[in-house]
Design a protein around this motif. Structure first.
Motif, short mmCIF file in Angstrom:
data_model
loop_
_atom_site.label_atom_id
_atom_site.label_comp_id
_atom_site.label_asym_id
_atom_site.label_seq_id
_atom_site.Cartn_x
_atom_site.Cartn_y
_atom_site.Cartn_z
N GLU A 1 38.00 22.65 -26.30
CA GLU A 1 37.00 23.56 -26.85
C GLU A 1 35.87 23.77 -25.85
N GLY A 2 35.33 25.00 -25.84
CA GLY A 2 34.10 25.24 -25.11
C GLY A 2 32.95 24.94 -26.06
N MET A 3 32.84 25.75 -27.08
CA MET A 3 31.91 25.48 -28.19
C MET A 3 32.49 26.16 -29.42
N SER A 4 32.83 25.37 -30.42
CA SER A 4 33.47 25.91 -31.61
C SER A 4 32.46 26.57 -32.54
N ALA A 5 32.56 27.89 -32.67
CA ALA A 5 31.68 28.61 -33.60
C ALA A 5 31.96 28.18 -35.03
N ALA A 6 33.22 27.85 -35.34
CA ALA A 6 33.57 27.43 -36.70
C ALA A 6 32.81 26.17 -37.10
N ILE A 7 32.66 25.23 -36.16
CA ILE A 7 31.90 24.02 -36.43
C ILE A 7 30.45 24.36 -36.75
N LEU A 8 29.84 25.19 -35.91
CA LEU A 8 28.44 25.56 -36.09
C LEU A 8 28.23 26.34 -37.39
N GLU A 9 29.19 27.23 -37.71
CA GLU A 9 29.09 28.00 -38.95
C GLU A 9 29.17 27.08 -40.16
N ALA A 10 30.07 26.08 -40.10
CA ALA A 10 30.18 25.13 -41.21
C ALA A 10 28.86 24.38 -41.40
N MET A 11 28.27 23.92 -40.30
CA MET A 11 26.99 23.23 -40.39
C MET A 11 25.93 24.12 -41.03
N ASP A 12 25.88 25.37 -40.60
CA ASP A 12 24.89 26.30 -41.12
C ASP A 12 25.10 26.56 -42.61
N LEU A 13 26.34 26.51 -43.06
CA LEU A 13 26.67 26.74 -44.46
C LEU A 13 26.51 25.49 -45.32
N GLY A 14 26.17 24.36 -44.69
CA GLY A 14 25.99 23.13 -45.45
C GLY A 14 27.29 22.43 -45.79
N VAL A 15 28.30 22.59 -44.92
CA VAL A 15 29.61 21.95 -45.14
C VAL A 15 29.81 20.90 -44.04
N PRO A 16 30.13 19.66 -44.39
CA PRO A 16 30.31 18.62 -43.37
C PRO A 16 31.51 18.91 -42.48
N VAL A 17 31.43 18.45 -41.23
CA VAL A 17 32.45 18.71 -40.23
C VAL A 17 33.12 17.41 -39.81
N CYS A 18 34.43 17.46 -39.70
CA CYS A 18 35.21 16.35 -39.16
C CYS A 18 36.00 16.92 -37.97
N ALA A 19 35.67 16.49 -36.75
CA ALA A 19 36.21 17.14 -35.56
C ALA A 19 36.83 16.13 -34.60
N ARG A 20 37.84 16.60 -33.87
CA ARG A 20 38.45 15.75 -32.86
C ARG A 20 37.42 15.42 -31.77
N GLY B 1 23.14 18.53 -39.82
CA GLY B 1 23.90 19.62 -39.22
C GLY B 1 23.20 20.96 -39.38
N LYS B 2 22.68 21.19 -40.57
CA LYS B 2 21.94 22.43 -40.84
C LYS B 2 20.70 22.53 -39.95
N LEU B 3 19.96 21.44 -39.84
CA LEU B 3 18.75 21.43 -39.01
C LEU B 3 19.10 21.62 -37.54
N TYR B 4 20.20 21.02 -37.11
CA TYR B 4 20.61 21.14 -35.71
C TYR B 4 20.91 22.59 -35.34
N VAL B 5 21.65 23.29 -36.20
CA VAL B 5 21.99 24.69 -35.93
C VAL B 5 20.73 25.55 -35.91
N GLU B 6 19.85 25.32 -36.87
CA GLU B 6 18.61 26.10 -36.92
C GLU B 6 17.77 25.92 -35.66
N GLU B 7 17.77 24.70 -35.12
CA GLU B 7 16.93 24.40 -33.96
C GLU B 7 17.55 24.84 -32.65
#
Length: 312
Positions: A221-240, A285-291
């Motif tokens: 991955e370079g940077m997964s937009a799906a991960i960041l979108e999940a964080m912004d939506l308030g959904v927890p992420v489980c990633a490799r 996660g939400k705060l991280y994306v916002e910042e």
């Protein structure tokens, strides 16, 4: 200024979404930006011919040094490039590809990496061009459709009837035919795992909102937009646990990381049983994306870099 933006534009993919977002940033500054699919061109000569047509393009951008950037090697206008992730994570391992990417980077007026790690990797594997490589994380904006329905996924299986929430839904376009056949064969004999066609971004965000967790199982991955979108939506992420994911998912703080199938199961069970952990990673996660991933900063960066293409 009239600009050409080259990228891999398979419909309803992260690459396509990123390219459209960058195009909108450029046009919001008063420029004209024409988005073209890199797969539509067979050689740099074809792109050079397009750029010289009347009225000619005055500059160009490419997302992915090899797939798109290599098509700009014959153009006579200034251009910039954006690392895609695969180019630095995978393509640099092949000598012939690495040489081409070095040529692109040398000729480019600037380059953009999504993370500090990608910049470090580029500096390590390609000819040192540190002064022209800028770090700009992806900007994220989520929109949720109100019309999305899960009914099509609720197929009959004993395991699913016992706990209808315990399913894995894989959503996305079928880009690689060979890999698609392999995945479909496994899914057909695996209870509780379902494939779904690609969705519009708003529908995909609605699907995410209805999930207990969003999983990223990529090996590169370079940077997964799906991960960041999940964080912004308030959904927890489980990633490799790979560099591209670890750059944005800080284990047990903004999400959870795993390195093996067994660890994935373990981390998923923790999310189910530990409500405090779940609330913490969602909040952080939400705060991280916002910042760190706001559209305003991303827009300003690309507008400033495009302005450098105007310099003689």
């Amino acid at each position: 200024m009239k600009l050409l933006l080259l990228a891999c534009l398979s419909p309803k993919t992260g690459n396509h979404t990123t390219a459209e977002r960058i195009r909108s940033h450029i046009e919001s500054a008063g420029h004209t930006c024409e988005l073209r699919d890199a797969a539509a061109f067979k050689s740099p000569a074809e792109v050079a011919n397009l750029i010289s047509r009347r009225p000619p393009f005055e500059g160009a951008l490419a997302i992915h040094l090899l797939r798109a950037g290599s098509l700009l090697l014959d153009v006579q206008v200034p251009f910039g490039v954006i690392f895609g992730g695969t180019d630095i994570n995978e393509d640099v391992k092949v000598e012939q590809k690495r040489v081409v990417m070095e040529q692109v980077l040398l000729k480019a007026r600037f380059a953009v990496a999504f993370t500090d790690k990608l910049k470090e990797e580029a500096e390590l594997f390609l000819l040192s061009q540190s002064s022209k490589i800028y770090v700009q994380p992806q900007g994220i904006q989520t929109e949720v459709s109100e019309k999305f329905c899960w009914a099509e996924f609720l197929r009959s299986s004993e395991w699913h009837r016992e706990n209808p929430l315990n399913v894995l839904v894989v959503i996305g376009p079928r880009i690689d035919p060979v890999f698609t056949v392999e995945v479909e064969a496994v899914v057909q004999k695996t209870a509780g795992v379902f494939l779904a066609q690609e969705r519009s971004q708003r529908e995909l965000h609605a699907a995410m909102k209805r999930c207990f967790t969003v999983v990223n199982s990529s090996v590169s991955e370079g940077m997964s937009a799906a991960i960041l979108e999940a964080m912004d939506l308030g959904v927890p992420v489980c990633a490799r646990d790979i560099p591209g994911n670890a750059a944005v998912v800080h284990h047990e703080f903004t999400g959870l990381l795993y390195s093996s199938p067994q660890e994935f199961v373990h981390q998923s069970q923790r999310l189910l049983s530990d409500h405090e952990l779940r609330e913490r990673v969602v909040r952080n996660g939400k705060l991280y994306v916002e910042e760190h991933h706001g559209l305003k900063r991303e827009r300003e960066t690309y507008q400033r870099l495009v302005d450098t293409l105007l310099l003689v």
